[in-house]
Write a protein that holds these residues in place. Structure first.
Motif, short mmCIF file in Angstrom:
data_model
loop_
_atom_site.label_atom_id
_atom_site.label_comp_id
_atom_site.label_asym_id
_atom_site.label_seq_id
_atom_site.Cartn_x
_atom_site.Cartn_y
_atom_site.Cartn_z
N ARG A 80 19.41 51.03 84.53
CA ARG A 80 18.98 51.69 83.30
C ARG A 80 20.05 52.65 82.78
NH1 ARG A 80 14.19 51.88 80.87
NH2 ARG A 80 13.72 53.59 79.44
N THR A 81 20.69 53.39 83.68
CA THR A 81 21.68 54.38 83.26
C THR A 81 23.09 53.80 83.19
OG1 THR A 81 22.08 55.11 85.53
CG2 THR A 81 20.32 56.22 84.30
N ARG A 82 23.30 52.59 83.80
CA ARG A 82 24.63 51.98 83.92
C ARG A 82 25.58 52.90 84.70
NH1 ARG A 82 24.74 47.07 83.75
NH2 ARG A 82 26.93 47.07 83.15
N ARG A 83 25.01 53.72 85.58
CA ARG A 83 25.82 54.63 86.41
C ARG A 83 25.55 54.29 87.88
NH1 ARG A 83 25.23 60.75 84.64
NH2 ARG A 83 27.08 60.85 85.98
N HIS A 84 26.02 53.12 88.27
CA HIS A 84 25.79 52.64 89.63
C HIS A 84 26.41 53.58 90.67
CE1 HIS A 84 24.29 48.98 87.85
NE2 HIS A 84 25.44 48.76 87.23
N LYS A 85 27.58 54.10 90.35
CA LYS A 85 28.27 54.96 91.31
C LYS A 85 27.48 56.24 91.57
CE LYS A 85 32.49 57.69 91.92
NZ LYS A 85 33.83 58.00 91.38
N ALA A 86 26.96 56.85 90.52
CA ALA A 86 26.23 58.12 90.68
C ALA A 86 24.97 57.92 91.52
CB ALA A 86 25.87 58.69 89.30
N VAL A 87 24.24 56.85 91.28
CA VAL A 87 23.03 56.59 92.06
C VAL A 87 23.38 56.31 93.52
CG1 VAL A 87 21.00 55.10 92.30
CG2 VAL A 87 21.80 55.76 90.02
N ALA A 88 24.44 55.52 93.73
CA ALA A 88 24.87 55.25 95.11
C ALA A 88 25.28 56.55 95.81
CB ALA A 88 26.04 54.27 95.10
N ALA A 89 25.96 57.45 95.08
CA ALA A 89 26.39 58.72 95.68
C ALA A 89 25.19 59.56 96.10
CB ALA A 89 27.25 59.50 94.69
N ALA A 90 24.11 59.53 95.32
CA ALA A 90 22.90 60.27 95.70
C ALA A 90 22.34 59.74 97.02
CB ALA A 90 21.85 60.17 94.59
N GLY A 91 22.36 58.44 97.18
CA GLY A 91 21.87 57.85 98.43
C GLY A 91 22.75 58.20 99.62
N TYR A 92 24.07 58.09 99.43
CA TYR A 92 24.98 58.46 100.52
C TYR A 92 24.82 59.94 100.88
CZ TYR A 92 27.60 54.06 100.37
OH TYR A 92 27.96 52.74 100.46
N GLY A 93 24.63 60.79 99.86
CA GLY A 93 24.47 62.22 100.13
C GLY A 93 23.22 62.53 100.91
N LEU A 94 22.11 61.87 100.58
CA LEU A 94 20.85 62.09 101.30
C LEU A 94 20.99 61.73 102.77
CD1 LEU A 94 17.85 62.80 101.37
CD2 LEU A 94 17.36 60.47 100.58
N SER A 95 21.62 60.58 103.05
CA SER A 95 21.82 60.18 104.44
C SER A 95 22.71 61.16 105.19
CB SER A 95 22.41 58.77 104.50
OG SER A 95 21.48 57.80 104.06
N ALA A 96 23.73 61.69 104.52
CA ALA A 96 24.63 62.64 105.17
C ALA A 96 23.89 63.91 105.57
CB ALA A 96 25.80 62.98 104.24
N VAL A 97 23.01 64.39 104.70
CA VAL A 97 22.26 65.61 104.98
C VAL A 97 21.34 65.43 106.19
CG1 VAL A 97 20.47 67.16 104.09
CG2 VAL A 97 22.40 66.51 102.64
N THR A 98 20.70 64.26 106.28
CA THR A 98 19.75 64.05 107.38
C THR A 98 20.41 64.12 108.75
OG1 THR A 98 19.99 61.63 107.30
CG2 THR A 98 18.26 62.62 105.95
N LYS A 99 21.68 63.72 108.84
CA LYS A 99 22.36 63.76 110.14
C LYS A 99 22.43 65.18 110.69
CE LYS A 99 23.32 59.35 109.99
NZ LYS A 99 23.03 59.00 108.58
N LEU A 100 22.47 66.16 109.78
CA LEU A 100 22.53 67.54 110.20
C LEU A 100 21.14 68.11 110.49
CD1 LEU A 100 25.24 68.74 107.65
CD2 LEU A 100 25.55 67.85 109.97
N ILE A 101 20.09 67.38 110.10
CA ILE A 101 18.71 67.83 110.36
C ILE A 101 18.24 67.36 111.73
CG2 ILE A 101 16.31 67.64 109.57
CD1 ILE A 101 17.35 67.44 106.74
N PHE A 102 18.74 66.22 112.21
CA PHE A 102 18.30 65.67 113.49
C PHE A 102 18.34 66.69 114.63
CE2 PHE A 102 18.94 61.26 111.83
CZ PHE A 102 17.72 60.75 112.23
N PRO A 103 19.42 67.46 114.82
CA PRO A 103 19.42 68.41 115.94
C PRO A 103 18.33 69.47 115.83
CG PRO A 103 21.64 68.08 115.09
CD PRO A 103 20.71 67.45 114.11
N VAL A 104 17.88 69.76 114.59
CA VAL A 104 16.89 70.81 114.38
C VAL A 104 15.50 70.36 114.84
CG1 VAL A 104 15.76 72.27 112.65
CG2 VAL A 104 18.21 71.73 112.46
#
Length: 432
Positions: A80-104
């Motif tokens: 819809r937005t024709r911004r494939h890179k931005a949406v993909a970056a949001a997904g990669y960012g969410l996964s990166a954050v969760t790795k730091l939550i696991f130890p908690v």
């Protein structure tokens, strides 16, 4: 059916576009992060936290199935937005954050489950737009090769992830914190590479259906696309998760438990060597026959669980060889197959619908097999897995063979000038 398109500036004879290579580097780093967690979870959940097979099956299914809904969201937003890179970056960012939550969250089953779900939600959000970026940058006749190259680079990360986990466990023992922190660092570096090196060139809006959730789901009205979507979901119902495969191989062959964290490395090594050749083979002889053939190889993995008791390293090596070949013949090949069936304006949505069906099916498979393994004998559970996969392969073959030419899309040289397009061959193979 619709045929994949590519702009003239992206057509580089004998090579894949730079976008594919850059995204491959992102996936390499991200897969180091993801596969560190994948390799660590069976050891951590089953042997450190002493969870039952049923609990493990639910969490493992959640790890796979949590991607489902957000695959549709990611596909729709990027189209819809024709911004494939931005949406993909949001997904990669969410996964990166969760790795730091696991130890908690520590040993909390609820906390681990919620964090796994968030991690996989990030994967679901990014997968369709990433694959859309690859397909939109690649000439139609080289889609299989492009996805093969991307999956090869992705698999380098899958190869390194278990190795890093094994070394950490060897040096510090089964301690969760350092594993997740190192995993998070790799994920963050991958996100930086995406932002800095992946280019999404603006282009005039292509002709085709206007992107919407309804338009994406309406693709299922197309006979060929619908048959591919349903057949891949049916096969997903009979596909055991990687974690269960590795646990069962270790138990069946009697290989040392200390090597369990290295089993993903064996699968990844074979995948690394075979992904690009499998993609080129799919471009040449047909993507759907190669995809179905990969599931026949998976049947061989299940059969070895019964035929190789106590064989140790040799039995485990044979099972991991077949497992890696299964992934080489199916992972990128399915994305290439689907890309040829949807218009450019709905490319990510079309990929997301099929991937969502697979993710939901594999969630159901993990939960069901976990309960079966918990309450039935080992041999009974494996026989059930073999029987269900055999039925699924036959059903997928029957479903996609209806109305097709006698030899499907297995036409040598398809995609070459004057030889007929691979997309046309594939459309015939699924009756589209």
């Amino acid at each position: 059916m619709y045929v994949a398109s590519a702009r003239p500036r992206d057509r580089v004879r004998g090579k894949v576009p730079g976008t594919v290579v850059a995204l491959g580097a992102v996936s390499l780093l991200t897969d180091v992060s993801a596969e560190m967690v994948t390799a660590f979870m069976p050891v951590y959940l089953l042997f450190s936290l002493n969870m039952s097979y049923a609990q493990f099956g639910f969490l493992d299914g959640l790890y796979t199935g949590a991607t489902a809904v957000l695959r549709l969201v990611g596909g729709h937003l990027s189209d819809r937005t024709r911004r494939h890179k931005a949406v993909a970056a949001a997904g990669y960012g969410l996964s990166a954050v969760t790795k730091l939550i696991f130890p908690v969250v520590g040993a909390s089953a609820f906390g681990i489950g919620a964090t796994l779900a968030a991690d996989r939600a990030g994967k679901g959000l990014r997968t369709a737009p990433r694959d859309a970026l690859i397909s939109l940058a690649t000439p139609p006749e080289r889609l299989g090769a492009a996805f093969g190259v991307h999956r090869t680079m992705d698999t380098v990360g899958a190869l390194l992830g278990p190795l890093v986990t094994f070394l950490l466990l060897y040096w510090i023992g089964v301690v969760a914190g350092p594993v997740f922190v190192v995993s998070g660092c790799f994920a963050v570096v991958g996100l930086i590479v995406l932002a800095a090196f992946v280019r999404e060139h603006p282009a005039p809006a292509p002709s085709g259906p206007k992107p919407s959730v309804r338009a994406g789901l309406a693709l299922l009205r197309g006979t060929g696309y619908r048959r591919v979507a349903v057949a891949s979901a049916v096969l997903g119902l009979a596909t055991l998760s990687d974690a269960f495969v590795f646990v069962l191989v270790q138990e069946a062959t009697g290989a040392p438990l200390s090597l369990l964290a290295l089993f993903p490395l064996g699968t990844a090594l074979v995948f690394l060597l075979a992904a690009a050749p499998a993609g080129r083979l799919a471009d040449r002889v047909g993507r759907w026959p190669v995809f179905l053939g990969g599931h026949v190889l998976l049947l061989g993995v299940y059969a070895l669980l019964l035929l190789a008791p106590g064989t140790g390293y040799w039995g485990a090596g044979a099972a991991l060889l077949l497992h890696g070949l299964f992934y080489a013949a199916t992972d990128g090949v399915l994305s290439a197959r689907v890309s040829a069936l949807v218009p450019e304006t709905l490319r990510a949505s079309g990929l997301a619908v099929v991937q969502t069906g697979q993710a939901l099916a594999r969630f159901a498979s993990s939960v069901a097999f976990g309960f079966l393994l918990q309450y039935a004998a080992f041999g009974t559970a494996v026989h059930a897995a073999i029987g269900s996969l055999l039925v699924a392969v036959l059903a997928a073959w029957w479903l996609t063979a209806r109305g097709s030419a006698p030899h499907g899309d297995a036409s040598p040289g398809s995609g070459s000038p004057g030889g007929g397009s691979q997309q046309a061959q594939d459309d015939a193979a699924v009756g589209g």
